[in-house]
Design a protein around this motif. Structure first.
Motif, PDB file in Angstrom:
ATOM      1  N   ARG A  25       0.834  -1.212   0.000  1.00  0.00           N
ATOM      2  CA  ARG A  25       0.000   0.000   0.000  1.00  0.00           C
ATOM      3  C   ARG A  25       0.864   1.256   0.000  1.00  0.00           C
ATOM      4  O   ARG A  25       0.606   2.199  -0.768  1.00  0.00           O
ATOM      5  CB  ARG A  25      -0.904  -0.004   1.229  1.00  0.00           C
ATOM      6  N   PHE A  26       1.897   1.294   0.817  1.00  0.00           N
ATOM      7  CA  PHE A  26       2.802   2.446   0.837  1.00  0.00           C
ATOM      8  C   PHE A  26       3.464   2.638  -0.524  1.00  0.00           C
ATOM      9  O   PHE A  26       3.626   3.756  -1.003  1.00  0.00           O
ATOM     10  CB  PHE A  26       3.889   2.253   1.903  1.00  0.00           C
ATOM     11  N   ALA A  27       3.878   1.531  -1.139  1.00  0.00           N
ATOM     12  CA  ALA A  27       4.570   1.615  -2.422  1.00  0.00           C
ATOM     13  C   ALA A  27       3.634   2.096  -3.529  1.00  0.00           C
ATOM     14  O   ALA A  27       4.044   2.872  -4.407  1.00  0.00           O
ATOM     15  CB  ALA A  27       5.166   0.257  -2.792  1.00  0.00           C
ATOM     16  N   GLN A  28       2.395   1.649  -3.488  1.00  0.00           N
ATOM     17  CA  GLN A  28       1.454   1.996  -4.552  1.00  0.00           C
ATOM     18  C   GLN A  28       0.836   3.374  -4.376  1.00  0.00           C
ATOM     19  O   GLN A  28       0.636   4.113  -5.355  1.00  0.00           O
ATOM     20  CB  GLN A  28       0.326   0.945  -4.611  1.00  0.00           C
ATOM     21  N   GLU A  63       9.680  -0.526  10.603  1.00  0.00           N
ATOM     22  CA  GLU A  63       9.845  -1.973  10.689  1.00  0.00           C
ATOM     23  C   GLU A  63       9.994  -2.591   9.302  1.00  0.00           C
ATOM     24  O   GLU A  63      10.783  -3.521   9.101  1.00  0.00           O
ATOM     25  CB  GLU A  63       8.645  -2.586  11.412  1.00  0.00           C
ATOM     26  N   ILE A  64       9.256  -2.059   8.345  1.00  0.00           N
ATOM     27  CA  ILE A  64       9.384  -2.528   6.959  1.00  0.00           C
ATOM     28  C   ILE A  64      10.795  -2.269   6.449  1.00  0.00           C
ATOM     29  O   ILE A  64      11.424  -3.136   5.834  1.00  0.00           O
ATOM     30  CB  ILE A  64       8.337  -1.837   6.065  1.00  0.00           C
ATOM     31  N   LEU A  65      11.308  -1.074   6.697  1.00  0.00           N
ATOM     32  CA  LEU A  65      12.654  -0.725   6.238  1.00  0.00           C
ATOM     33  C   LEU A  65      13.710  -1.609   6.890  1.00  0.00           C
ATOM     34  O   LEU A  65      14.622  -2.111   6.220  1.00  0.00           O
ATOM     35  CB  LEU A  65      12.947   0.748   6.531  1.00  0.00           C
ATOM     36  N   ARG A  66      13.603  -1.794   8.198  1.00  0.00           N
ATOM     37  CA  ARG A  66      14.581  -2.640   8.897  1.00  0.00           C
ATOM     38  C   ARG A  66      14.530  -4.075   8.383  1.00  0.00           C
ATOM     39  O   ARG A  66      15.571  -4.724   8.187  1.00  0.00           O
ATOM     40  CB  ARG A  66      14.326  -2.621  10.404  1.00  0.00           C
ATOM     41  N   GLY A  67      13.333  -4.568   8.180  1.00  0.00           N
ATOM     42  CA  GLY A  67      13.187  -5.924   7.674  1.00  0.00           C
ATOM     43  C   GLY A  67      13.783  -6.074   6.287  1.00  0.00           C
ATOM     44  O   GLY A  67      14.440  -7.080   5.991  1.00  0.00           O
ATOM     45  N   ALA A  68      13.589  -5.064   5.444  1.00  0.00           N
ATOM     46  CA  ALA A  68      14.129  -5.109   4.085  1.00  0.00           C
ATOM     47  C   ALA A  68      15.651  -5.069   4.101  1.00  0.00           C
ATOM     48  O   ALA A  68      16.319  -5.792   3.346  1.00  0.00           O
ATOM     49  CB  ALA A  68      13.576  -3.946   3.268  1.00  0.00           C
ATOM     50  N   GLN A  69      16.216  -4.241   4.957  1.00  0.00           N
ATOM     51  CA  GLN A  69      17.677  -4.167   5.068  1.00  0.00           C
ATOM     52  C   GLN A  69      18.243  -5.505   5.517  1.00  0.00           C
ATOM     53  O   GLN A  69      19.280  -5.967   5.004  1.00  0.00           O
ATOM     54  CB  GLN A  69      18.069  -3.054   6.043  1.00  0.00           C
ATOM     55  N   LYS A  70      17.570  -6.145   6.450  1.00  0.00           N
ATOM     56  CA  LYS A  70      18.020  -7.451   6.931  1.00  0.00           C
ATOM     57  C   LYS A  70      17.915  -8.492   5.832  1.00  0.00           C
ATOM     58  O   LYS A  70      18.821  -9.328   5.652  1.00  0.00           O
ATOM     59  CB  LYS A  70      17.182  -7.865   8.145  1.00  0.00           C
ATOM     60  N   GLN A  71      16.831  -8.460   5.067  1.00  0.00           N
ATOM     61  CA  GLN A  71      16.647  -9.403   3.963  1.00  0.00           C
ATOM     62  C   GLN A  71      17.756  -9.271   2.927  1.00  0.00           C
ATOM     63  O   GLN A  71      18.305 -10.273   2.449  1.00  0.00           O
ATOM     64  CB  GLN A  71      15.303  -9.168   3.280  1.00  0.00           C
ATOM     65  N   LEU A  72      18.074  -8.034   2.570  1.00  0.00           N
ATOM     66  CA  LEU A  72      19.102  -7.789   1.564  1.00  0.00           C
ATOM     67  C   LEU A  72      20.457  -8.303   2.037  1.00  0.00           C
ATOM     68  O   LEU A  72      21.171  -8.988   1.297  1.00  0.00           O
ATOM     69  CB  LEU A  72      19.182  -6.299   1.247  1.00  0.00           C
ATOM     70  N   PRO A 105      10.442  -4.813  -5.885  1.00  0.00           N
ATOM     71  CA  PRO A 105      10.263  -3.422  -6.334  1.00  0.00           C
ATOM     72  C   PRO A 105       9.541  -2.538  -5.331  1.00  0.00           C
ATOM     73  O   PRO A 105       9.844  -1.345  -5.228  1.00  0.00           O
ATOM     74  CB  PRO A 105       9.463  -3.566  -7.637  1.00  0.00           C
ATOM     75  N   ASP A 106       8.583  -3.093  -4.578  1.00  0.00           N
ATOM     76  CA  ASP A 106       7.884  -2.278  -3.577  1.00  0.00           C
ATOM     77  C   ASP A 106       8.853  -1.770  -2.520  1.00  0.00           C
ATOM     78  O   ASP A 106       8.811  -0.596  -2.117  1.00  0.00           O
ATOM     79  CB  ASP A 106       6.773  -3.080  -2.898  1.00  0.00           C
ATOM     80  N   LEU A 107       9.745  -2.640  -2.067  1.00  0.00           N
ATOM     81  CA  LEU A 107      10.696  -2.238  -1.030  1.00  0.00           C
ATOM     82  C   LEU A 107      11.685  -1.211  -1.569  1.00  0.00           C
ATOM     83  O   LEU A 107      12.056  -0.269  -0.860  1.00  0.00           O
ATOM     84  CB  LEU A 107      11.435  -3.468  -0.496  1.00  0.00           C
ATOM     85  N   VAL A 108      12.115  -1.370  -2.810  1.00  0.00           N
ATOM     86  CA  VAL A 108      13.011  -0.386  -3.415  1.00  0.00           C
ATOM     87  C   VAL A 108      12.322   0.967  -3.509  1.00  0.00           C
ATOM     88  O   VAL A 108      12.931   2.016  -3.247  1.00  0.00           O
ATOM     89  CB  VAL A 108      13.480  -0.861  -4.801  1.00  0.00           C
ATOM     90  N   THR A 109      11.051   0.967  -3.863  1.00  0.00           N
ATOM     91  CA  THR A 109      10.275   2.209  -3.914  1.00  0.00           C
ATOM     92  C   THR A 109      10.236   2.887  -2.544  1.00  0.00           C
ATOM     93  O   THR A 109      10.392   4.114  -2.442  1.00  0.00           O
ATOM     94  CB  THR A 109       8.840   1.923  -4.386  1.00  0.00           C
ATOM     95  N   GLN A 115      14.762   7.758   1.971  1.00  0.00           N
ATOM     96  CA  GLN A 115      16.017   8.513   2.034  1.00  0.00           C
ATOM     97  C   GLN A 115      15.807  10.004   1.800  1.00  0.00           C
ATOM     98  O   GLN A 115      16.714  10.800   2.038  1.00  0.00           O
ATOM     99  CB  GLN A 115      17.020   7.957   1.029  1.00  0.00           C
ATOM    100  N   THR A 116      14.601  10.403   1.387  1.00  0.00           N
ATOM    101  CA  THR A 116      14.298  11.827   1.191  1.00  0.00           C
ATOM    102  C   THR A 116      13.489  12.410   2.336  1.00  0.00           C
ATOM    103  O   THR A 116      13.213  13.611   2.340  1.00  0.00           O
ATOM    104  CB  THR A 116      13.509  12.040  -0.118  1.00  0.00           C
ATOM    105  N   ASP A 117      13.095  11.577   3.288  1.00  0.00           N
ATOM    106  CA  ASP A 117      12.266  12.024   4.404  1.00  0.00           C
ATOM    107  C   ASP A 117      13.098  12.004   5.684  1.00  0.00           C
ATOM    108  O   ASP A 117      13.679  10.973   6.038  1.00  0.00           O
ATOM    109  CB  ASP A 117      11.046  11.122   4.544  1.00  0.00           C
TER     110      ASP A 117
END
Length: 202
Positions: A25-28, A63-72, A105-109, A115-117
């Motif tokens: 939802r955030f990505a879209q 939490e989404i960002l932290r989870g994505a960083q851990k996944q990567l 792609p959603d996480l990259v979005t 990084q701008t906020d």
């Protein structure tokens, strides 16, 4: 931020469902236009369920960002596990990063927005620093082994991250090349750029 709750299996599944739907939802729609009501309505639960797991919209986004960083980072570590040669390890890590990004792609979005906020930029920078440090460590090992010419490992790491990020964005925008093809180009360009002999496995 409150302490994480101990969750039952069902609770963990519900929390994961909230994270997954909120990510999409955030990505879209965007972070600012998306409300907690939008998130809970999307999976058919009440706000009380949301607040059982997360303190706020900002909390779930973090939490989404932290989870994505851990996944990567996990994807990179799995790809490079057991590889002794630093150049091959570098190539495998870069490839894993490109493939992961192209597959999420959603996480990259969300990273692009975060990084701008100012509320989230420090978190993104912290995650990027971990990736840079991981890459720089491999580069220093390659320099010590005389697999690449002496250079500033940190600057090389930033350059590799920049190339990887930019070419992956080309894939998102044009969709003309497969993630594997993009990864091949990124790996080849980066290895040539640092003066490395290309591993036979790449």
């Amino acid at each position: 931020m409150s302490e994480p709750r101990r969750l039952t299996t069902r609770g963990a599944q519900r929390r994961a469902q909230l994270l997954e739907y909120a990510t999409h939802r955030f990505a879209q729609t965007g972070y600012h236009p998306t409300s907690i009501t939008d998130i809970v309505d999307g999976i058919g639960v009440g706000k009380g369920v949301f607040y059982w797991y997360f303190d706020s919209k900002e909390t779930i986004f973090e939490e989404i960002l932290r989870g994505a960083q851990k996944q990567l980072r996990t994807a990179q570590q799995l790809a490079t596990a057991g590889t002794k040669d630093p150049i091959e390890r570098l190539a495998q890590g870069v490839r894993a990063s490109v493939i992961w990004s192209a597959s999420n792609p959603d996480l990259v979005t969300l990273f692009d927005f975060a990084q701008t906020d100012e509320r989230f930029s420090n978190l993104v920078r912290a995650g990027r620093t971990v990736l840079i440090n991981d890459t720089a460590a491999v580069l220093r090992e390659a320099i010590k082994a005389r697999r690449i010419p002496p250079n500033d490992a940190d600057l090389l790491a930033y350059a590799i991250l920049g190339v990887s990020t930019q070419l992956t964005m080309v894939h998102f925008q044009k969709q003309e090349k497969s993630p594997q093809t993009i990864a091949d180009v990124v790996v080849q360009f980066c290895l040539q750029g640092i003066g490395a002999r290309q591993p036979t496995s790449v």
